[in-house]
Design an enzyme around this catalytic site. Structure first.
Site, mmCIF file in Angstrom:
data_model
loop_
_atom_site.group_PDB
_atom_site.id
_atom_site.type_symbol
_atom_site.label_atom_id
_atom_site.label_comp_id
_atom_site.label_asym_id
_atom_site.label_seq_id
_atom_site.Cartn_x
_atom_site.Cartn_y
_atom_site.Cartn_z
ATOM 1 N N GLN A 73 21.493 26.741 33.834
ATOM 2 C CA GLN A 73 20.615 27.423 34.778
ATOM 3 C C GLN A 73 19.294 26.686 34.922
ATOM 4 O O GLN A 73 19.008 25.709 34.224
ATOM 5 C CB GLN A 73 20.359 28.856 34.291
ATOM 6 C CG GLN A 73 19.736 28.908 32.902
ATOM 7 C CD GLN A 73 19.675 30.325 32.351
ATOM 8 O OE1 GLN A 73 18.595 30.879 32.198
ATOM 9 N NE2 GLN A 73 20.850 30.915 32.055
ATOM 10 N N ARG A 129 21.704 30.457 38.326
ATOM 11 C CA ARG A 129 22.840 30.074 37.476
ATOM 12 C C ARG A 129 23.720 29.115 38.262
ATOM 13 O O ARG A 129 24.150 29.432 39.381
ATOM 14 C CB ARG A 129 23.619 31.332 37.075
ATOM 15 C CG ARG A 129 24.737 31.114 36.077
ATOM 16 C CD ARG A 129 25.506 32.410 35.833
ATOM 17 N NE ARG A 129 24.672 33.461 35.308
ATOM 18 C CZ ARG A 129 24.500 34.651 35.881
ATOM 19 N NH1 ARG A 129 25.105 34.932 37.021
ATOM 20 N NH2 ARG A 129 23.717 35.563 35.331
ATOM 21 N N GLU A 148 8.757 28.544 30.782
ATOM 22 C CA GLU A 148 9.024 29.198 29.503
ATOM 23 C C GLU A 148 8.988 28.203 28.352
ATOM 24 O O GLU A 148 8.983 26.988 28.560
ATOM 25 C CB GLU A 148 10.384 29.900 29.537
ATOM 26 C CG GLU A 148 11.572 28.986 29.760
ATOM 27 C CD GLU A 148 12.861 29.747 30.040
ATOM 28 O OE1 GLU A 148 12.812 30.966 30.250
ATOM 29 O OE2 GLU A 148 13.917 29.106 30.049
ATOM 30 N N HIS A 204 18.831 23.762 32.168
ATOM 31 C CA HIS A 204 18.808 24.036 30.731
ATOM 32 C C HIS A 204 19.803 25.121 30.363
ATOM 33 O O HIS A 204 20.302 25.857 31.230
ATOM 34 C CB HIS A 204 17.410 24.459 30.285
ATOM 35 C CG HIS A 204 16.936 25.738 30.921
ATOM 36 N ND1 HIS A 204 16.309 25.766 32.146
ATOM 37 C CD2 HIS A 204 17.004 27.032 30.519
ATOM 38 C CE1 HIS A 204 16.000 27.017 32.460
ATOM 39 N NE2 HIS A 204 16.419 27.807 31.482
ATOM 40 N N HIS A 222 15.016 27.575 36.795
ATOM 41 C CA HIS A 222 14.153 28.581 37.406
ATOM 42 C C HIS A 222 13.280 27.935 38.475
ATOM 43 O O HIS A 222 12.812 26.803 38.306
ATOM 44 C CB HIS A 222 13.262 29.233 36.344
ATOM 45 C CG HIS A 222 14.016 29.726 35.156
ATOM 46 N ND1 HIS A 222 14.938 30.740 35.230
ATOM 47 C CD2 HIS A 222 14.008 29.323 33.862
ATOM 48 C CE1 HIS A 222 15.456 30.952 34.027
ATOM 49 N NE2 HIS A 222 14.909 30.093 33.185
#
Length: 320
Positions: free
Chosen positions: A99, A196, A118, A176, A101
């Site tokens: 996936q 995803r 993150e 990642h 972001h």
């Protein structure tokens, strides 16, 4: 306002296991619990205070009532009453999906949301457990798309073997996945937007393949090979060791075998502590809280002094 603890929000996941209970003592009731959301104001998953006179109050209500006291003036000026951080513990019994972001601009345009930058701190890892972080070479959008068609995406990905203490910074656009056998602490922007792109052709409990976001991901991926993800940090005892300092959060590492007192009167931000080892008592002027491995506390920005009492604890300290 005293140091606040919140009831964990537990999430069943196709790839989850039992380490959140077996290692961290979370009250899970099934064998596929993948996430414990420790601090959240994501719609439908808003944290509720578990300790003291404010028990039963939601984090969002506290912020709405006293935004500058909880968040800090600078944080409130920047984010309003939106709590900008989402804090989790994650247990991957199986590999997570591959996936990525989107960044803030794309997430705002498509989802009216923040992007999702993150970081991960590995708390426990089985022998030979690994993470997927980025590509193992520069690829073109066309090469990537072809690898999805040919089911060869895994050949393009970079694998990193991990052990306790390893830390990774995952910026937006970076492909990642958390690998099987990894238990970690995750600090991220408040966002639940994930694209995803590959899920190992797994089916959920109803026999359905999970949704992929193939087209959305194409313009969100960073296709270049980069070596910017492994965080190098000092582990000096009984002091504050810098880990990550990005526009969305600042995280430090504290490895303590004695007490530590911090003057935070000029911080102008809330302070979060995630206990990733041992135990400690954390106090401000208005109270204290006991924190053991796998627990989290929020100290409101109105705190002037933080006093940590311990004979042995490893803490992640998170501010804005």
């Amino acid at each position: 306002m005293y140091p606040l603890k919140f009831n964990p929000i537990l999430k069943e996941r196709l790839w989850g296991g039992t380490k959140l209970k077996d290692v961290l003592g979370k009250p899970i009731e099934n064998d596929i619990t993948g996430e414990s959301w420790e601090l959240s104001t994501v719609s439908g998953d808003i944290s509720v205070v578990a300790n003291g006179d404010l028990a039963g109050t939601s984090l969002q209500d506290l912020i709405e009532k006293e935004p500058e006291n909880v968040l800090g003036k600078s944080v409130y000026d920047r984010f309003g009453t939106d709590f900008p951080i989402l804090i989790k513990f994650i247990d991957a019994k199986q590999d997570l999906s591959i996936q990525l972001h989107p960044n803030d601009e794309l997430a705002k345009k498509r989802h009216n949301s923040f992007g999702k930058t993150e970081m991960w701190y590995v708390m426990d890892a089985d022998d030979d457990a690994s993470l997927i972080v980025g590509f193992n070479k520069d690829v073109t959008k066309e090469e990537y798309a072809k690898s999805l068609e040919n089911d060869t995406l895994l050949d393009l990905l970079n694998y990193e073997k991990v052990k306790e203490g390893d830390t990774f910074f995952i910026n937006t656009g970076k492909i990642h996945a958390i690998g099987a056998g990894v238990l970690l602490a995750e600090i991220q922007q408040t966002s639940d937007i994930t694209y995803r792109v590959f899920d190992f052709n797994r089916k959920d409990k109803n026999g359905n393949l999970r949704e992929l976001h193939t087209e959305q991901a194409l313009d969100a991926i960073d296709y270049t090979k980069k070596d910017d993800f492994k965080v190098k940090y000092s582990q000096e005892k009984n002091t504050v060791n810098a880990m990550v300092d990005c526009p969305y959060f600042k995280t430090d590492f504290l490895d303590l075998n004695a007490g530590l007192t911090q003057d935070v009167s000029g911080r102008d931000s809330f302070t979060i502590f995630m206990c990733v080892g041992g135990s400690a008592t954390i106090a401000n002027e208005n109270g204290s809280v006991e924190l053991k491995r796998g627990e989290t506390t929020l100290l409101p920005a109105v705190s002037n002094t933080i006093k940590i009492t311990t004979e042995g604890a490893k803490l992640l300290e998170v501010t804005i």
